[in-house]
Design a protein around this motif. Structure first.
Motif, short mmCIF file in Angstrom:
data_model
loop_
_atom_site.label_atom_id
_atom_site.label_comp_id
_atom_site.label_asym_id
_atom_site.label_seq_id
_atom_site.Cartn_x
_atom_site.Cartn_y
_atom_site.Cartn_z
N THR A 258 -48.34 136.46 12.78
CA THR A 258 -49.24 137.08 13.73
C THR A 258 -49.05 138.60 13.66
OG1 THR A 258 -47.62 137.04 15.53
CG2 THR A 258 -49.05 135.09 15.27
N HIS A 259 -49.89 139.32 14.39
CA HIS A 259 -49.77 140.79 14.42
C HIS A 259 -48.40 141.22 14.93
CE1 HIS A 259 -50.92 144.97 14.83
NE2 HIS A 259 -50.53 144.94 16.10
N SER A 260 -47.93 140.59 16.01
CA SER A 260 -46.64 141.00 16.57
C SER A 260 -45.49 140.64 15.64
CB SER A 260 -46.43 140.36 17.95
OG SER A 260 -46.26 138.96 17.86
N GLU A 261 -45.62 139.54 14.91
CA GLU A 261 -44.55 139.13 14.00
C GLU A 261 -44.44 140.08 12.80
OE1 GLU A 261 -44.90 134.38 15.09
OE2 GLU A 261 -45.65 135.13 13.18
N ILE A 262 -45.52 140.80 12.53
CA ILE A 262 -45.49 141.82 11.46
C ILE A 262 -45.03 143.16 12.04
CG2 ILE A 262 -46.89 143.12 9.82
CD1 ILE A 262 -48.71 140.64 9.62
N LYS A 263 -45.66 143.56 13.12
CA LYS A 263 -45.37 144.87 13.72
C LYS A 263 -43.97 144.94 14.30
CE LYS A 263 -46.99 148.00 17.34
NZ LYS A 263 -47.98 148.19 18.46
N LEU A 264 -43.50 143.85 14.90
CA LEU A 264 -42.21 143.85 15.61
C LEU A 264 -41.15 143.06 14.87
CD1 LEU A 264 -43.65 143.27 19.21
CD2 LEU A 264 -42.91 145.44 18.20
N ALA A 265 -41.24 143.01 13.55
CA ALA A 265 -40.29 142.23 12.76
C ALA A 265 -38.85 142.66 12.98
CB ALA A 265 -40.65 142.32 11.28
N SER A 266 -38.65 143.91 13.35
CA SER A 266 -37.29 144.42 13.61
C SER A 266 -37.13 144.81 15.08
CB SER A 266 -37.00 145.63 12.71
OG SER A 266 -37.08 145.27 11.34
N SER A 267 -37.76 144.05 15.95
CA SER A 267 -37.79 144.40 17.37
C SER A 267 -36.45 144.19 18.05
CB SER A 267 -38.87 143.59 18.09
OG SER A 267 -38.55 142.21 18.00
N TYR A 268 -36.43 144.45 19.35
CA TYR A 268 -35.21 144.35 20.14
C TYR A 268 -34.77 142.89 20.33
CZ TYR A 268 -36.84 149.05 21.20
OH TYR A 268 -37.30 150.34 21.09
N PHE A 269 -33.48 142.71 20.41
CA PHE A 269 -32.87 141.39 20.63
C PHE A 269 -33.24 140.44 19.49
CE2 PHE A 269 -32.85 143.62 24.61
CZ PHE A 269 -31.53 143.44 25.02
N TYR A 270 -34.05 139.42 19.71
CA TYR A 270 -34.36 138.49 18.62
C TYR A 270 -35.46 139.07 17.73
CZ TYR A 270 -31.51 134.39 19.49
OH TYR A 270 -30.46 133.52 19.58
N ASP A 271 -35.13 139.28 16.44
CA ASP A 271 -36.12 139.77 15.49
C ASP A 271 -36.38 138.69 14.44
OD1 ASP A 271 -33.91 139.82 13.79
OD2 ASP A 271 -33.64 141.99 13.94
N LYS A 272 -37.16 139.04 13.42
CA LYS A 272 -37.57 138.05 12.43
C LYS A 272 -36.37 137.44 11.71
CE LYS A 272 -40.45 137.42 8.33
NZ LYS A 272 -41.43 138.06 7.39
N THR A 273 -35.42 138.27 11.30
CA THR A 273 -34.25 137.77 10.56
C THR A 273 -33.47 136.75 11.38
OG1 THR A 273 -34.05 139.86 9.35
CG2 THR A 273 -32.11 138.43 9.41
N MET A 274 -33.23 137.07 12.64
CA MET A 274 -32.47 136.18 13.51
C MET A 274 -33.22 134.88 13.77
SD MET A 274 -31.00 139.09 16.08
CE MET A 274 -30.23 137.96 17.21
N CYS A 275 -34.52 134.99 13.96
CA CYS A 275 -35.32 133.79 14.20
C CYS A 275 -35.27 132.85 13.01
CB CYS A 275 -36.77 134.17 14.50
SG CYS A 275 -37.02 134.91 16.12
N MET A 276 -35.39 133.40 11.82
CA MET A 276 -35.35 132.56 10.62
C MET A 276 -34.00 131.86 10.48
SD MET A 276 -38.29 132.65 9.18
CE MET A 276 -37.93 132.03 7.55
N LEU A 277 -32.91 132.57 10.74
CA LEU A 277 -31.59 131.96 10.68
C LEU A 277 -31.46 130.83 11.70
CD1 LEU A 277 -29.28 135.09 10.23
CD2 LEU A 277 -29.76 133.32 8.53
N ALA A 278 -31.96 131.10 12.92
CA ALA A 278 -31.87 130.09 13.98
C ALA A 278 -32.64 128.82 13.62
CB ALA A 278 -32.37 130.67 15.29
#
Length: 388
Positions: A258-278
């Motif tokens: 989604t737009h937010s998943e692209i724009k905020l991939a390195s956002s505060y607290f849970y970001d894309k990298t952490m979500c993928m690991l989880a």
């Protein structure tokens, strides 16, 4: 933008959480399977239960499944026992509240709460979750039952989801046992250890015909699953009725960003990298797919139809990587005439209303108050408020 304190804490949180996730990923597979499971990590700060109405809420911990670590923390607000029509309550010798037999008791709605933590961390007994549930119990005037579901990777999908629905079934059993107790059979019901199977606080004060589900982050995914299962179960859950659900910062994801998943991939607290690991830790290797039913609420063919879902309040934050998919789900519910409002908080971050270090911020307090205002229209009094 979030203030400096939030930014600094986010850096610390992400460092610690990524270290935890990576260490779990690197743990040899042979050491992971654990059917009994765990419900908290050693690093988690735990708040002790207190059954004597500390700060206006009494709490107790119970273990409800002999085959797993599934546990509950019950939060009972003192409004259940201080009403002008209730008997004056006393603290018994064990140091906590015990409902008097043969007396009138005020009945309160029951809210099942599922904590966050990306399915791999967090606890229903953590300092932050304890404080949040106390706040919700008082603001909403409900009995909160915080679910200690089993964590991954020790327990993979669907363990946590099954734990959630198991608690809903347990709640139905408790309601039926309470009815038996009112006709004089309660004193003869014991488990194999000789302990009473009836939970006294719920028997005296719980109104399961007004049941609400509240999930935070990954807990919102569990809550949504439990709501779907409740719809499918129908009358088999009587007298439990799920009248509403609250999804706070849902841990939704999908294969098409989604737009937010692209724009905020390195956002505060849970970001894309952490979500993928989880998600890699939670889903079995052979089932890993970002469009898995546990991850993406909008995949084709999910049952039951969205029009059958209960009223659903969704809470999102401006700087949350996962916000857009939650918004899309809320929109789809509204399209089929489900009452599904959206609360979107400017400058908010993932879990700003539930993290321990952010609980005392004005924004966290306002969010909890907003949630209580909406949910009260679905838990307003039905029938008699008092039972005997």
């Amino acid at each position: 933008m979030p203030n400096l304190i939030v930014k600094l804490y986010s850096v610390i949180f992400k460092y610690q959480q990524k270290h935890l996730l990576q260490s779990l990923i690197e743990t040899p597979e042979s050491t992971k399977p654990n059917p009994f499971g765990i419900t908290s990590r050693p690093s988690e700060s735990i708040a002790a239960s207190n059954p004597s109405f500390s700060d206006g809420v009494a709490t107790k911990d119970i273990h409800v499944d002999p085959y797993s670590s599934l546990s509950l923390r019950i939060f009972l607000p003192d409004t259940a026992v201080t009403s002008s029509l209730s008997s004056t309550y006393q603290i018994t010798n064990y140091g906590g509240y015990s409902p008097a037999e043969g007396k009138s008791h005020r009945k309160l709605p029951v809210m099942l709460q599922f904590h966050g933590g990306g399915f791999v961390s967090g606890s229903n007994e953590s300092v932050g979750n304890d404080a949040f549930c106390r706040r919700i119990a008082k603001l909403c005037d409900v009995i909160v039952v915080a679910v200690g579901y089993r964590l991954a990777p020790e327990t993979k999908y669907p363990g946590a989801f099954e734990d959630g629905f198991k608690v809903l079934n347990w709640l139905a059993k408790q309601a039926n046992l309470a009815v038996c107790g009112r006709v004089g059979a309660q004193s003869h019901m014991f488990d194999s250890f000789g302990a009473s199977m009836v939970e006294p606080w719920l028997a005296a004060h719980g109104d399961t015909s007004r049941c609400v589900l509240l999930g935070v982050s990954s807990g919102a995914n569990i809550a949504d699953y439990v709501a779907r299962e409740a719809v499918e179960a129908g009358k088999r859950l009587d007298p439990v009725k799920v009248v509403a659900q609250i999804l706070m910062f849902p841990f939704f994801i999908g294969s098409t960003p989604t737009h937010s998943e692209i724009k905020l991939a390195s956002s505060y607290f849970y970001d894309k990298t952490m979500c993928m690991l989880a998600w890699k830790l939670f889903l079995p290797k052979e089932e890993f797919n970002l469009d898995h039913p546990a991850a993406n609420p909008l995949i084709a063919g999910r049952q039951p139809p969205l029009k059958c879902m209960p009223p659903t309040l969704t809470v999102v934050a401006e700087h949350d990587f996962m916000r857009d998919r939650a918004i899309a789900y809320s929109e789809e519910l509204r399209k089929v005439n489900v009452d599904a409002p959206l609360l979107d908080y400017k400058d908010g971050v993932h879990e700003f209303a539930t993290l321990d270090v952010l609980l005392q911020t004005p924004q966290a307090r306002v969010c909890a108050e907003d949630v209580s205002i909406w949910v009260k229209k679905y838990i307003s009094l039905r029938g008699h408020e008092f039972s005997y």
